[in-house]
Structures are given as structure tokens and as C-alpha cells.
Design an enzyme around this catalytic site. Structure first.
Site, short mmCIF file in Angstrom:
data_model
loop_
_atom_site.label_atom_id
_atom_site.label_comp_id
_atom_site.label_asym_id
_atom_site.label_seq_id
_atom_site.Cartn_x
_atom_site.Cartn_y
_atom_site.Cartn_z
N HIS A 98 44.47 34.72 34.36
CA HIS A 98 44.84 35.26 33.04
C HIS A 98 46.26 34.96 32.60
O HIS A 98 46.49 34.56 31.45
CB HIS A 98 44.63 36.78 33.02
CG HIS A 98 43.20 37.19 32.96
ND1 HIS A 98 42.40 36.94 31.88
CD2 HIS A 98 42.42 37.82 33.87
CE1 HIS A 98 41.18 37.41 32.11
NE2 HIS A 98 41.17 37.94 33.32
N GLU A 151 36.80 35.13 30.32
CA GLU A 151 36.52 35.03 31.75
C GLU A 151 35.85 33.71 32.13
O GLU A 151 36.17 33.14 33.16
CB GLU A 151 35.64 36.20 32.22
CG GLU A 151 36.34 37.53 32.22
CD GLU A 151 37.49 37.63 33.22
OE1 GLU A 151 37.56 36.84 34.19
OE2 GLU A 151 38.34 38.51 33.03
N HIS A 176 43.34 36.65 40.71
CA HIS A 176 42.61 36.40 39.46
C HIS A 176 43.52 36.65 38.26
O HIS A 176 43.58 35.86 37.32
CB HIS A 176 41.37 37.30 39.42
CG HIS A 176 40.66 37.31 38.11
ND1 HIS A 176 39.78 36.33 37.74
CD2 HIS A 176 40.71 38.20 37.09
CE1 HIS A 176 39.30 36.61 36.54
NE2 HIS A 176 39.84 37.74 36.12
N SER A 193 40.36 31.05 38.52
CA SER A 193 40.79 31.71 39.75
C SER A 193 39.75 31.61 40.86
O SER A 193 39.89 32.24 41.90
CB SER A 193 41.11 33.19 39.48
OG SER A 193 39.95 33.88 39.07
#
Length: 166
Positions: free
Chosen positions: A89, A129, A84, A148
Site C-alpha cells: 500500500h 488490493e 503488506h 506484497s
């Protein structure tokens, strides 16, 4: 995925070891981000409080978890893992506008009340997110939780439920 993510991911393939046959190292990615946007990744053992996490952003530090999702659920994890962090990110932190936005949220958190920290965390969570943008009339993801997770990405940007009907 949005244009900025795709551009950054291509650059990271060339400069950070992203590829089908290689595993990128967090130190290499952090060094690249420092050169690109002056953001750095700092390893942490687990989740931080919202205040600590947001305060780090003020100083262009992104705290990154180190564990990996369980092999029985490769497409989704309810908590952030290294997949993730590095796939969701890191590429967005290579984009100057995104990095600056993240720092501004962090700066707003310095000295903020607990109530304001909760609001800032919610704002950051829902954008960073699960953020979507429109490109050429279609939903494109920039949120790490979407980028992700194949299942989340397909639901948010695909042609079925969710998707462009949002």
C-alpha cells in the site's frame, strides 16, 4: 509492478529507509506520505469495519496493521500484515492520482447506506488490493495484495496461468 509503484518505491528507498539491510519505520513513511500526497498512515491493532476504514480515506488516513506474517508462510498471508502495508500500500499512496482516487472513495462513503458501503468496499477491495493495469501490452500490478505476495504477483502478471491471458 506498474510504473507508478516502481517510481514511488525508488523514492521511498531514498527517503524512508527501504532497503535490503534496513527496516523502514512506519512513522518515517507516514511523514514522507504527508509531504508527498498529504496521506498519513495510522496504526491499528486489527481489521476495521468497512465503514470505519473507508471513512478514514476521506480524511487521507490509511489505517495500517502492525503485526507480521508467520515465518512458516513468508510469501503469502490471508490477512494484511505490516509487510503488506509497507510494501503493497504505502508506495501507491505516494502517487498523487492513487491518493486522490482513494480519498474520493472515502468521501463517497461519508453518510452512505450500509448497502452502498458494501459496494464501495468491494470496488476498493478489487482495485486497490488486486488491481492490474496494462503497460506496453503486459499486465502490471498496482494492487497491494498482488504487490506484497510473490505467488499472487507471479500468477497475475507472469507468463503461466493467469498472467497476460486475463
Amino acid at each position: 509492478a506498474c510504473r507508478e509503484y516502481k517510481h514511488s518505491l525508488e523514492q521511498m528507498k531514498a527517503h524512508c529507509g527501504y532497503g535490503r539491510d534496513t527496516i523502514p519505520q512506519q512513522a518515517d513513511i507516514s511523514d514522507y506520505l504527508v509531504r508527498r500526497t498529504n496521506f498519513r498512515m495510522r496504526p491499528v491493532a486489527g481489521l476495521l469495519s468497512s465503514r470505519d476504514f473507508l471513512n478514514g480515506l476521506a480524511f487521507r488516513v490509511f489505517f495500517s496493521t502492525q503485526y507480521i506474517r508467520h515465518h512458516s508462510k513468508p510469501l503469502y498471508t490471508p490477512e494484511p500484515d505490516i509487510c503488506h502495508e509497507l510494501l503493497g500500500h504505502a508506495p501507491m499512496f505516494a502517487d498523487r492520482d492513487f491518493a486522490d482516487f482513494s480519498q474520493e472513495i472515502g468521501l463517497a462513503s461519508l453518510g452512505a447506506s450500509d448497502d452502498d458501503i458494501e459496494k464501495l468496499a468491494r470496488c476498493y477491495w478489487h482495485s486497490v488490493e488486486f488491481g492490474l493495469c496494462r503497460e506496453d501490452g503486459h499486465n502490471k500490478a498496482y494492487g497491494a495484495g498482488l504487490l506484497s505476495s510473490f505467488g499472487e504477483l507471479e500468477w497475475a502478471c507472469g507468463d503461466g496461468e493467469g498472467g497476460d491471458d486475463l
